[in-house]
Enzyme design. Structure first.
Site: not given
Length: 742
Positions: A258, A492
């Site tokens: 991220e 994820e």
């Protein structure tokens, strides 16, 4: 099918390759990869974690679990069909002591951990994990010395970072978090993380005066902070790749979890973007955060609280950092030094000097985070990966992703790494934010992109599935349009265990978590996506969750296993004990397809599996080869020999290996010739179901009333929003009339 030998797939980097948008095995079959993140525990050092000012002493040996426990965990994941593992590794775990000093004990532990997967047929990729830059910004990832190199003060347990509002640190201290439990994502917009991300990606552009002294080849030199940080990160990556890159259980590496641009791209230092940045709690503008970090009590800082229909709203304003704590060890803010702002002694307030500073390069041209900063670094990282893989045998994929909650950007082929895999993340943001899941779900992704609110509301379990499916397909379609034939894996995705006021912990009824997880996995299946569920964390406990920022995502817990075994009337050592949601997590799926997948669906209530794919027709009566049969995982916890039936398209042959939990299917017609069926890859289908299982979803009267009320509220919101727009137009028109003397 007596006498025919069917081989069960064993994942291995040496036998996996990329062809177009697919992973394929050595037989040319398309692989459907699914598994888990291992693990959330790896975000924090082994217990006991050192104080923040003692960050050099952090050790991650034993994270995610001890080596002597590994066999049981790998066997458990294999039994659930979760054989594709994303291993969480932080930069701090590799290099916590100081720059250039690596934790050899941890690297040896990590290598042994990855080697222990091999007997179970599991394969992994290594993700260098970060959230909010570092634990010392309230997240995970980078070592403490990176912040000190930028000038931050980590002394006295990071007290000045906390008092000045530069970071929210309560969530990374062990134990149950009191008060508001959803603040950690706001750390991206706080001074410490926003500054560190800006310096890492664009220090040469935005902080050219910030230099870090150090030795290179025995000579003392000063390097820009961006060069210093990026060179250190890449050197740590090289060390990691050299340590484990030759293992056949390692099929790839992920650049960074991220990635975030920090201040880069914000239009004004007076505000953040409400539509993309979570506003919650005390939420200063960038300018206010500069003022607070520099040690000035700062008035009129807004405080946001949760609301509806908008996620949050301002409920008060406060004077932040009333103690006057300074986040900088030198007492000098680098953004003030670079002329972004200054402190006015006369007015006792911060003044913006260049409010659009972070959208321009040194020549005044507009910057683009991806083109100017992210893609160039990806190319450097790709070079490091290639130079340090000692073995050329097998696949070493490169997983990369976009900024969280953004769709795939335009990505030119020359900027892509070799063996690129696009690995976005997805969560139900409404469930994460509210810690609730029930009758109504919301398409937050759509709302953030201007969707009308009534279109973004979904009622009932079936509608939640439709909601999730739409969001996943939107992400996948954007990637397909921007990247073409590149594999996509969701690195994820997951469901919190502590939703609905932790009701399930008290009642043992996990129906809402199951429905959310089922909707999530069904959406992945509908888009034919592989995925890694967040998270398999044996260290999870009901009271503290994953012991990081009040998150609680693990569907397995050693603590719960111990309790259940202790209270069991009869002894049981089954691998499932201590797990939750297995009725929806453990499900059939095509491991390896001889052909091209076209659709996949599983109804967890009815225990009904449907798979469509295009597969060639055999003309030989001889035993099928692995290149010719499709292999399906059929979990025995759901499908028993005495209660399972199936149908298959004409010409289909099915062999069920109940012991090994596999279905093998192929298609043949020995009356035809090879010439007559050349290039025949017509649609095939197999359906497998449990006899007599069917559950219908019925809405209660209360749920219907709730839906009606919410729809009416939506109409009212839309009505008043339109009135507001009309009033604005009226005022603008009146202003124009006055300006023109009409």
């Amino acid at each position: 099918m007596s006498g025919i030998q069917f081989d069960v797939s064993r994942l291995c980097a040496a036998t996996i390759s990329i062809q177009g948008r697919h992973f394929v095995d050595s037989h040319g079959r398309v692989l459907h990869l699914r598994g888990a993140n291992v693990s959330a525990a790896s975000k924090v050092p082994a217990t006991p974690a050192p104080k923040i000012h003692d960050h050099a002493q952090a050790s991650y040996v034993g994270r995610p679990f001890r080596l002597e426990e590994a066999d049981e965990h790998w066997a458990r994941l294999k039994s659930w069909g979760l054989t594709f593992v994303r291993i969480t590794v932080t930069w701090e775990a590799l290099e916590h002591k100081e720059r250039g000093v690596y934790d050899e004990d941890y690297l040896a532990y990590l290598r042994a951990l990855l080697q222990s997967m091999e007997p179970y047929g599991l394969v992994a990729y290594i993700a260098l994990h970060q959230d909010v830059w570092s634990r010392y910004c309230g997240g995970s990832g980078a070592p403490g010395w990176t912040l000190e190199a930028a000038g931050f003060d980590l002394s006295n347990e990071g007290e000045n970072l906390s008092l000045s509002g530069a970071a929210f640190l309560d969530g990374i201290k062990s134990g149950r978090l009191a008060g508001e439990r959803g603040l950690w994502p706001t750390g991206y917009q706080k001074l410490a993380a926003a500054t560190m991300n800006t310096l890492f990606w664009g220090g040469e552009t935005f902080a050219p005066l910030l230099k870090v002294p150090g030795q290179i080849d025995g000579k003392w030199v000063s390097r820009n902070i961006q060069v210093y940080l990026q060179e250190a990160f890449l050197a740590a990556t090289a060390k990691l790749v050299k340590a484990v890159g030759d293992l056949e259980t390692v099929m790839g590496f992920e650049l960074m979890n991220e990635p975030h641009p920090g201040f880069i791209g914000i239009q004004s230092i007076h505000e953040w973007d409400y539509t993309t940045d979570l506003h919650l709690g005390q939420f200063p503008s960038p300018l206010q955060s500069f003022s607070m970090g520099a040690g000035h009590p700062t008035p009129n800082v807004p405080v946001y609280t949760r609301s509806f229909p908008f996620p949050t709203r301002v409920t008060s304003h406060v004077t932040a950092n009333p103690e006057g704590a300074c986040a900088w060890a030198s007492k000098e803010c680098p953004w003030e030094k670079h002329g972004v702002w200054r402190w006015s002694e006369a007015k006792q307030e911060a003044a913006a000097l260049q409010q659009d500073y972070f959208v321009k390069n040194r020549d005044g041209g507009k910057v683009d985070f991806y083109e100017d900063f992210y893609f160039p670094f990806v190319r450097k990282w790709e070079q490091v990966i290639g130079e340090n893989i000692s073995s050329t045998k097998g696949l070493k994929a490169r997983m990369v992703e976009a900024i969280p909650n953004e769709l795939c950007p335009e990505w030119k082929e020359e900027s892509r790494p070799k063996n690129m895999v696009y690995a976005p993340h997805w969560y139900d943001l409404n469930t994460l934010f509210k810690k609730k899941f029930g009758f109504m779900s919301v398409n937050v992704q759509g709302l953030a992109r201007g969707m009308f609110i009534l279109r973004a509301l979904y009622f009932g379990t079936a509608a939640a599935k439709a909601n999730y499916a739409l969001q996943i397909k939107t992400i996948v379609l954007a990637a397909r349009l921007k990247l073409g034939p590149v594999p996509v894996i969701f690195g994820e995705c997951g469901v919190p265990m502590d939703i609905n006021n932790e009701e399930a912990f008290r009642t043992g009824d996990w129906k809402w978590q199951e429905r959310s997880m089922d909707a999530l996995i069904s959406a992945m299946e509908g888009a034919l996506m592989g995925f890694n569920l967040w998270t398999y964390n044996p260290a999870n406990r009901d009271d503290i969750g994953d012991d990081w920022n009040a998150e609680n995502f693990s569907w397995y817990s050693e603590s719960n296993r111990t309790k259940l075994l202790k209270n069991a009337e009869k002894s049981s050592d089954g691998l499932d004990v201590g797990a939750r949601l297995l009725n929806v997590i453990v499900r059939p799926y095509p491991i390896a397809t001889a052909g091209n997948p076209t659709s996949l669906a599983y109804d967890a209530n009815a225990c009904a599996f449907t798979y469509r794919f295009r597969s060639p027709l055999r003309v030989s009566a001889a035993a099928p080869t692995p290149e010719e049969y499709t292999e399906i995982f059929l979990p025995r916890r759901v499908f028993r020999k005495e209660s399972t039936e199936w149908t298959v398209t004409a010409g289909g042959k099915v062999h069920v290996d109940w012991e090994r939990e596999r279905v093998f299917v192929w298609f043949e017609d020995s009356s035809l010739t090879a010439a007559s069926i050349k290039d025949d890859t017509r649609p095939r289908r197999i359906d497998i179901w449990v006899i007599g299982r069917k559950v219908e979803e019925n809405w209660s009267i209360a749920q219907i009333l709730v839906a009606v009320v919410i729809l009416l509220l939506g109409v009212l919101v839309a009505y008043y929003a339109q009135l507001y727009e009309w009033e604005k137009d009226k005022m603008i028109f009146q202003h124009l009339r006055e300006a023109n003397g009409m």
